[in-house]
Design a protein around this motif. Structure first.
Motif, PDB file in Angstrom:
ATOM      1  N   GLU A 319       0.802  -1.217   0.000  1.00  0.00           N
ATOM      2  CA  GLU A 319       0.000   0.000   0.000  1.00  0.00           C
ATOM      3  C   GLU A 319       0.841   1.276   0.000  1.00  0.00           C
ATOM      4  O   GLU A 319       0.479   2.271  -0.633  1.00  0.00           O
ATOM      5  CB  GLU A 319      -0.944  -0.003   1.213  1.00  0.00           C
ATOM      6  CG  GLU A 319      -2.010  -1.081   1.175  1.00  0.00           C
ATOM      7  CD  GLU A 319      -3.043  -0.836   0.095  1.00  0.00           C
ATOM      8  OE1 GLU A 319      -3.904   0.038   0.284  1.00  0.00           O
ATOM      9  OE2 GLU A 319      -2.967  -1.514  -0.948  1.00  0.00           O
ATOM     10  N   THR A 388     -12.299  -4.991 -10.119  1.00  0.00           N
ATOM     11  CA  THR A 388     -10.963  -5.138  -9.554  1.00  0.00           C
ATOM     12  C   THR A 388     -10.018  -4.076 -10.113  1.00  0.00           C
ATOM     13  O   THR A 388     -10.291  -3.453 -11.134  1.00  0.00           O
ATOM     14  CB  THR A 388     -10.386  -6.523  -9.888  1.00  0.00           C
ATOM     15  OG1 THR A 388     -10.324  -6.680 -11.311  1.00  0.00           O
ATOM     16  CG2 THR A 388     -11.233  -7.632  -9.293  1.00  0.00           C
ATOM     17  N   ARG A 416      -6.692  -5.990  -6.366  1.00  0.00           N
ATOM     18  CA  ARG A 416      -7.597  -5.625  -5.284  1.00  0.00           C
ATOM     19  C   ARG A 416      -9.031  -5.797  -5.749  1.00  0.00           C
ATOM     20  O   ARG A 416      -9.406  -5.346  -6.830  1.00  0.00           O
ATOM     21  CB  ARG A 416      -7.377  -4.182  -4.819  1.00  0.00           C
ATOM     22  CG  ARG A 416      -8.410  -3.775  -3.773  1.00  0.00           C
ATOM     23  CD  ARG A 416      -8.110  -2.544  -2.985  1.00  0.00           C
ATOM     24  NE  ARG A 416      -9.204  -2.310  -2.022  1.00  0.00           N
ATOM     25  CZ  ARG A 416      -9.197  -1.401  -1.062  1.00  0.00           C
ATOM     26  NH1 ARG A 416      -8.134  -0.614  -0.907  1.00  0.00           N
ATOM     27  NH2 ARG A 416     -10.230  -1.264  -0.243  1.00  0.00           N
ATOM     28  N   LYS A 421      -6.996  -7.861  -1.069  1.00  0.00           N
ATOM     29  CA  LYS A 421      -5.848  -7.628  -1.942  1.00  0.00           C
ATOM     30  C   LYS A 421      -4.958  -8.860  -1.932  1.00  0.00           C
ATOM     31  O   LYS A 421      -4.579  -9.365  -0.870  1.00  0.00           O
ATOM     32  CB  LYS A 421      -5.052  -6.406  -1.481  1.00  0.00           C
ATOM     33  CG  LYS A 421      -3.850  -6.070  -2.381  1.00  0.00           C
ATOM     34  CD  LYS A 421      -3.153  -4.826  -1.865  1.00  0.00           C
ATOM     35  CE  LYS A 421      -1.885  -4.509  -2.629  1.00  0.00           C
ATOM     36  NZ  LYS A 421      -1.161  -3.364  -2.026  1.00  0.00           N
TER      37      LYS A 421
END
Length: 656
Positions: A319, A388, A416, A421
């Motif tokens: 992330e 996604t 994701r 994820k």
């Protein structure tokens, strides 16, 4: 009123319906100012939790507008992120999956030298609808190093531009910078030499001058500052102000950036454009992560820039490498003081979303990868994102930089879906699954607890990667030049060969490919995965075979029905398709896991499964062959059992 473009985004000539200039309705067309900052971390702004520095001007944008907590770039570095913003598409469509470098490095990584000017462009779309368009700031979509013939920003629909050493046309170059000196030798536009800490100020100056000149028509202005990108060259007096912080030079640069953005907003407001201008602020990837920042220490705080506690940094698909601050402000249109923690927005959503906000119809033949998220951007609702988002970074040789800390180095593929994820390697292994609602720091890998979800997301991600141009250049190992062709094994070496040099290959029932025993790969105790695209119809024959009756594995056809077989201590385990293959090319995937599970898929559908005693426990002491099995047979067939048909692609993947 909606302005309609009659032809594709991909051409410069369009036919417009009556526009704002004829109707005198400029107020119906919002202005757009997109501030896209290079290498700004998710946690760098005080409004996103930074307690070492105040960024009051950007914070004021958030207070007067809406900030999002789940905005994603489509890559963890510059060039592909910018392609997604401009085109509304995955950067892989345009063969830009890493940063643009010199010609040799681009060719080595199977990349274009610049973004194709035929690509869709947000600037062109708005410009052809009557908007005045400006690019001011870092470009990095072509031009620089030894690439002196790249298109200028005007080729993508910009009326005016000012860029730097990673673009051509009018530009400002940095005194004492090697890359700037290379750019200067290319010519291709007026050049001014400046100190790096003067660049953002110059970019803002150009933007304000352009807006004053075009204030009576709608405008799209993108300002892409790069001062937060290292190396840092702040004003000396600002370094002194931040001497007691953890990173004085970084915070000094960030402070100057904040003040210049404040000046930009203030002067646009003073022009009477406050209520008609939508400001959008984001960054292109996470904070930089060179290994030298850490000097061998496992301490995340040693690197400048903050991810706000998220795992990963630039060059990572965790992330911290992908999430960015995202702030929108237009008084009376965007709700003030609102925080959207629900909606997932991605950089390639900007083109369809801004087109919708402007009332501009995209052409029917445009294929966006992003979504129209205008309702979320304007605060009309906080929808959950359907479908996604997928990412790839670094599956080809020579592409990848790595973050300095091991914990920040992600697998090269990610997807994701909702709160979930998945990250993995290109062969579908090293699986990591996280629920980002419960674990945004990606600290607890729960892949083993959700096998069905993992498999569904894995298959979608593998199918997407296979559809991209880079799939043709998957890394392969040259294991032997045999019978005019080569056999390749995935992920067992470093030398690379383009797949088109080997496949497709027609087998007539006479020739075959052979890899001698001494060069055959080590399969003892390994997971084995065979992926082959085959056109064979109802014929019989061996596709691949390695080993024999004692130890080995093979994939073969029995009257057109695929059969996967393994042998261990002379015990044979077989799984077979109940039906023959069609005459068209199909993808067959056979897999043996380390617990002995065997599966057979055809075009993604599971057609057979079984369980043997485990992995193949010992080396076969036999050669590896494609198109026949000329020695001791692995399966229930008489050797050599030659294949008649065409193999379009083949991968053998081995994992511990």
């Amino acid at each position: 009123m909606r302005v309609s473009i009659a032809t594709s985004l991909l051409v410069a000539s369009v036919s417009l319906s009556p526009g704002f200039a004829e109707e005198g309705d400029a107020a119906a067309f919002p202005n757009f100012v997109l501030i896209y900052i290079d290498d700004l971390g998710y946690g760098d702004l005080s409004v996103y939790g930074n307690d070492e520095i105040e960024t009051p001007h950007i914070d004021r944008l958030a207070a007067e507008g809406t900030r999002f907590t789940q905005f994603y770039n489509l890559a963890p570095l510059c060039s592909p992120s910018r392609v997604a913003v401009l085109t509304g598409q995955q950067p892989h469509r345009w063969r830009i999956h890493s940063y643009l470098d010199n010609r040799a490095r681009n060719a080595e990584r199977h990349m274009a030298d610049w973004l194709d000017p035929e690509a869709p462009s947000l600037a062109r779309l708005l410009g052809e609808s009557g908007y005045a368009t400006l690019h001011s700031g870092k470009w990095h979509l072509g031009g620089g190093r030894d690439v002196g013939d790249a298109p200028h920003p005007a080729a993508y629909g910009f009326d005016d531009s000012l860029t730097s050493f990673e673009g051509l046309g009018e530009r400002i170059l940095i005194e004492g910078s090697g890359l700037s000196e290379q750019s200067g030798r290319l010519g291709q536009g007026p050049i001014e030499w400046v100190k790096k800490h003067e660049m953002t100020e110059r970019y803002v100056d150009r933007a304000l001058a352009f807006i004053r000149e075009n204030r009576d028509r709608p405008f799209y202005v993108q300002i892409w500052p790069d001062d937060v990108h290292d190396p840092f060259d702040p004003k000396p007096e600002l370094v002194e102000r931040f001497r007691d912080t953890s990173h004085p030079e970084y915070f000094a640069v960030l402070d100057e950036l904040d003040r210049q953005i404040g000046r930009l907003v203030r002067e646009i407001d003073e022009m009477g454009l406050r209520d008609s201008t939508l400001f959008i602020l984001a960054s292109d990837d996470g904070p930089t992560a060179w290994p030298h920042y850490y000097d061998g220490q496992d301490d995340p705080s040693l690197a400048p820039g903050s991810t706000g506690g998220l795992r990963g940094r630039k060059w990572s698909l965790y992330e911290g490498g992908l999430r960015s601050p995202f702030i929108l402000r237009q008084p009376g249109t965007v709700p003030a003081g609102q925080v959207n923690e629900t909606t997932v927005v991605a950089a390639f959503d900007l083109l369809p979303s801004l087109a919708a906000i402007a009332g501009v119809e995209v052409p029917s033949d445009y294929q966006p990868d992003g979504l129209d998220m205008s309702d979320a951007l304007l605060g009309r609702s906080e929808p959950e994102r359907p479908g996604t988002i997928v990412w790839e970074y670094g599956t080809l040789p020579g592409v990848r930089f790595f973050p300095g800390l091991e914990r920040d180095r992600s697998p090269p593929l990610a997807i994701r879906e909702g709160d979930w994820k998945l990250l993995m390697t290109p062969d579908g292994y090293e699986l990591e699954l996280y629920n980002l609602r419960d674990d945004p720091e990606e600290s607890r890998n729960i892949a083993g607890r959700h096998p069905e979800r993992v498999e569904a997301m894995r298959e979608e991600l593998l199918a997407w990667r296979k559809s991209t141009p880079i799939a043709r250049h998957a890394p392969v190992t040259v294991l032997g030049d045999l019978f005019g062709g080569t056999v390749r094994l995935y992920d067992t070496g470093t030398e690379a060969l383009d797949a088109e040099e080997m496949w497709p290959r027609r087998f007539s029932g006479e020739g075959y490919l052979d890899l001698p025993r001494a060069d055959a790969p080590d399969i003892a105790g390994k997971r084995i995965r065979i992926s082959v695209t085959l056109e064979a119809g109802h014929s019989s024959g061996v596709v691949v075979a390695h080993g024999g009756e004692r130890y080995g594995y093979a994939l073969y056809l029995d009257e057109g029905k695929p059969v996967f077989v393994t042998t261990a201590h002379w015990d044979r385990t077989t799984v077979a398709s109940p039906r023959p293959l069609p005459s068209d090319p199909v993808e067959i995937r056979a897999e043996l896991t380390t617990n002995g599970e065997m599966t057979l898929h055809i075009d993604g559908d599971l057609v057979a499964s079984g369980r043997g005693p485990g992995p193949i426990p010992s080396e076969p002491g036999d050669s590896f062959q494609v198109g026949a099995d000329t020695l001791s047979p692995v399966g229930a067939y008489a050797t050599p059992h030659p294949l008649t048909g065409t193999i379009h692609s083949l991968e053998i993947i081995l994992r511990d």
